[in-house]
Design a protein around this motif. Structure first.
Motif, PDB file in Angstrom:
ATOM      1  N   SER A 247       0.836  -1.211   0.000  1.00 38.17           N
ATOM      2  CA  SER A 247       0.000   0.000   0.000  1.00 38.17           C
ATOM      3  C   SER A 247       0.867   1.255   0.000  1.00 38.17           C
ATOM      4  O   SER A 247       0.469   2.292  -0.541  1.00 38.17           O
ATOM      5  CB  SER A 247      -0.929  -0.008   1.221  1.00 38.17           C
ATOM      6  OG  SER A 247      -0.184  -0.078   2.424  1.00 38.17           O
ATOM      7  N   THR A 248       2.052   1.163   0.601  1.00 37.83           N
ATOM      8  CA  THR A 248       2.962   2.316   0.600  1.00 37.83           C
ATOM      9  C   THR A 248       3.373   2.678  -0.823  1.00 37.83           C
ATOM     10  O   THR A 248       3.390   3.853  -1.196  1.00 37.83           O
ATOM     11  CB  THR A 248       4.220   2.003   1.437  1.00 37.83           C
ATOM     12  OG1 THR A 248       3.834   1.721   2.778  1.00 37.83           O
ATOM     13  CG2 THR A 248       5.183   3.173   1.425  1.00 37.83           C
ATOM     14  N   GLY A 249       3.680   1.667  -1.617  1.00 38.18           N
ATOM     15  CA  GLY A 249       4.032   1.914  -3.003  1.00 38.18           C
ATOM     16  C   GLY A 249       2.879   2.512  -3.787  1.00 38.18           C
ATOM     17  O   GLY A 249       3.066   3.407  -4.624  1.00 38.18           O
ATOM     18  N   PHE A 250       1.678   2.026  -3.507  1.00 39.19           N
ATOM     19  CA  PHE A 250       0.501   2.579  -4.174  1.00 39.19           C
ATOM     20  C   PHE A 250       0.334   4.059  -3.836  1.00 39.19           C
ATOM     21  O   PHE A 250       0.039   4.887  -4.704  1.00 39.19           O
ATOM     22  CB  PHE A 250      -0.743   1.791  -3.752  1.00 39.19           C
ATOM     23  CG  PHE A 250      -2.023   2.336  -4.319  1.00 39.19           C
ATOM     24  CD1 PHE A 250      -2.360   2.132  -5.645  1.00 39.19           C
ATOM     25  CD2 PHE A 250      -2.893   3.067  -3.517  1.00 39.19           C
ATOM     26  CE1 PHE A 250      -3.541   2.643  -6.173  1.00 39.19           C
ATOM     27  CE2 PHE A 250      -4.075   3.574  -4.028  1.00 39.19           C
ATOM     28  CZ  PHE A 250      -4.398   3.366  -5.366  1.00 39.19           C
ATOM     29  N   GLU A 251       0.536   4.402  -2.566  1.00 45.17           N
ATOM     30  CA  GLU A 251       0.432   5.805  -2.165  1.00 45.17           C
ATOM     31  C   GLU A 251       1.508   6.652  -2.833  1.00 45.17           C
ATOM     32  O   GLU A 251       1.239   7.774  -3.277  1.00 45.17           O
ATOM     33  CB  GLU A 251       0.541   5.915  -0.641  1.00 45.17           C
ATOM     34  CG  GLU A 251      -0.670   5.362   0.104  1.00 45.17           C
ATOM     35  CD  GLU A 251      -0.578   5.596   1.606  1.00 45.17           C
ATOM     36  OE1 GLU A 251       0.438   6.200   2.040  1.00 45.17           O
ATOM     37  OE2 GLU A 251      -1.492   5.198   2.320  1.00 45.17           O
ATOM     38  N   LEU A 252       2.729   6.125  -2.897  1.00 48.78           N
ATOM     39  CA  LEU A 252       3.818   6.864  -3.549  1.00 48.78           C
ATOM     40  C   LEU A 252       3.480   7.169  -5.001  1.00 48.78           C
ATOM     41  O   LEU A 252       3.635   8.310  -5.472  1.00 48.78           O
ATOM     42  CB  LEU A 252       5.119   6.058  -3.467  1.00 48.78           C
ATOM     43  CG  LEU A 252       5.832   6.015  -2.119  1.00 48.78           C
ATOM     44  CD1 LEU A 252       6.904   4.943  -2.129  1.00 48.78           C
ATOM     45  CD2 LEU A 252       6.451   7.367  -1.802  1.00 48.78           C
TER      46      LEU A 252
END
Length: 392
Positions: A247-252
């Motif tokens: 999810s962190t990558g998606f937010e980035l």
């Protein structure tokens, strides 16, 4: 049971006897998927041709020059190992740029973050108690401290951007100079002596303990190729996993594509900016600490000059794709490694290699021109192909 005349398996003809456009598009899908690779190959070919024309204008033989460049880069096992060693620090530093790109940030500070990572890692490697520590403990401490230093130095401009709106390009450019002067003072100062090895004929920091040094690779030969290359490849896999599976990558990526939409979706853009810059600095710090641990064994500011800025070009060449960074960095390392032999045998300036590198970057950046010149199709139009390339 379907047969050859089944309308589900046989392409239907149009009224004029042709095959529908949708069927043709489906048949071209494998070629469209390869289009980014074809563009890179075409760009490289154009750069080689124009570089050859420049050589002819300077009175040199391009065939002789390129042959010397090729032999200097991959002409023997030792030269291949040297090219790999030259490319190793570029992988981590380029990942730093790519990680920030994903969040829509342009981190010009990889050079400073790499230096601070080398400083933290090199300092940790001189701790007195490290001499008795096994390598399985000492090496992770050196690498971890390097990543911590890079993350702190990279996260600072991210914090300034998030809290004050300061542009990351301006801040990181200034921080590069601050890092260089800080490291020079800490390493070279004689009054007081801080990190300087007073017994060395060439000024540098005290050497790290043997247990903190990354071992050489089995096929390193006479080069300085070390296991930092494997760490760089693992770092590429980590970045890919973060970007594609968390999810962190998606937010980035969401913040990088559209900060307003990210805010509407409830994401904290400020947090993402700080995280992206800190992660970017950690990758650069990894590259710096690995070079200290595996290659030089001490801190010498001039050793790392231009690595950060060359990494900007490599990240752009790879279009911020972590897996594409590996061949892009290897190409860059091979060009730099083969340049001295080309200079010697073809009587050419080493700056000509820089011209070829700049031409490669120019043609890759001019994606639309290359596609139209060589009739390379993009997926659903040129704009979609460009977006897909940057999305990695």
């Amino acid at each position: 049971m379907s047969g050859p005349d089944d309308p589900k398996t046989t392409p239907r003809e149009t009224e004029d006897g042709g095959v529908p456009a949708s069927t043709i598009t489906g048949r071209l899908d494998p070629w469209v998927a390869l289009s980014p690779v074809l563009v890179l190959l075409a760009a490289f070919g154009c750069a080689v041709v124009i570089g050859g024309i420049v050589m002819v204008l300077t009175g040199a033989n391009p065939v002789e020059a390129y042959w010397a460049l090729l032999r200097g880069a991959v002409g023997s096992p030792d030269r291949i190992a040297s090219s790999l060693a030259r490319a190793t620090p570029f992988i981590g530093a380029s990942l730093a740029l790519a990680f920030a790109f994903k969040a829509g940030l342009f981190n010009i500070g990889a050079e400073g973050q790499l230096l601070i990572g080398a400083l933290f890692g090199g300092w940790a490697g001189t701790w007195s108690w490290m001499a008795g520590a096994p390598s399985i403990v000492a090496i992770p401490i050196v690498i971890g401290m390097g990543m911590l230093g890079g993350a702190l130095y990279g996260g600072f401009p991210g914090f300034l951007k998030a809290k004050t709106g300061a542009h990351e390009v301006i801040v990181t450019i200034m921080l590069n100079t601050i890092a260089l002067r800080l490291v020079e003072w800490l390493v070279l100062s004689r009054d007081p002596v801080i990190l300087l090895d007073t017994t060395a004929s060439v000024p540098h920091s005290r050497e790290i303990v043997e247990s903190a040094k990354l071992p050489q690779m089995p096929f390193a030969g006479g080069s300085s190729l070390h296991w930092g290359l494997a760490l760089g490849i693992v770092a590429c896999a980590v970045m890919w996993f973060v970007m594609e599976r968390t999810s962190t990558g998606f937010e980035l990526k969401t913040v990088g594509l559209n900060p307003s939409a990210a805010i509407y979706a409830g994401m904290s853009v400020s947090k993402v900016w700080i995280l992206a810059m800190a992660g970017s600095g950690a990758f650069a710090g990894l590259a710096g600490a690995a070079e200290v641990s595996g290659s030089v064994g001490f801190i010498q500011p001039g050793v790392f000059r231009n690595i950060g800025f060359d990494s900007i070009a490599i990240a752009l060449l790879a279009r911020a794709n972590p897996w594409a960074i590996i061949p892009a960095a290897l190409l860059w390392g091979a060009l730099l490694s083969g340049a001295p032999l080309m200079q010697l045998e073809a009587n050419l300036s080493i700056d000509l290699v820089r011209i070829v590198q700049a031409l490669i970057l120019l043609f890759v950046a001019a994606d639309l021109i290359v596609r139209r010149l060589f009739r390379i199709r993009g997926e659903r139009g040129e704009g979609a192909a460009l977006a897909a390339g940057w999305g990695g």
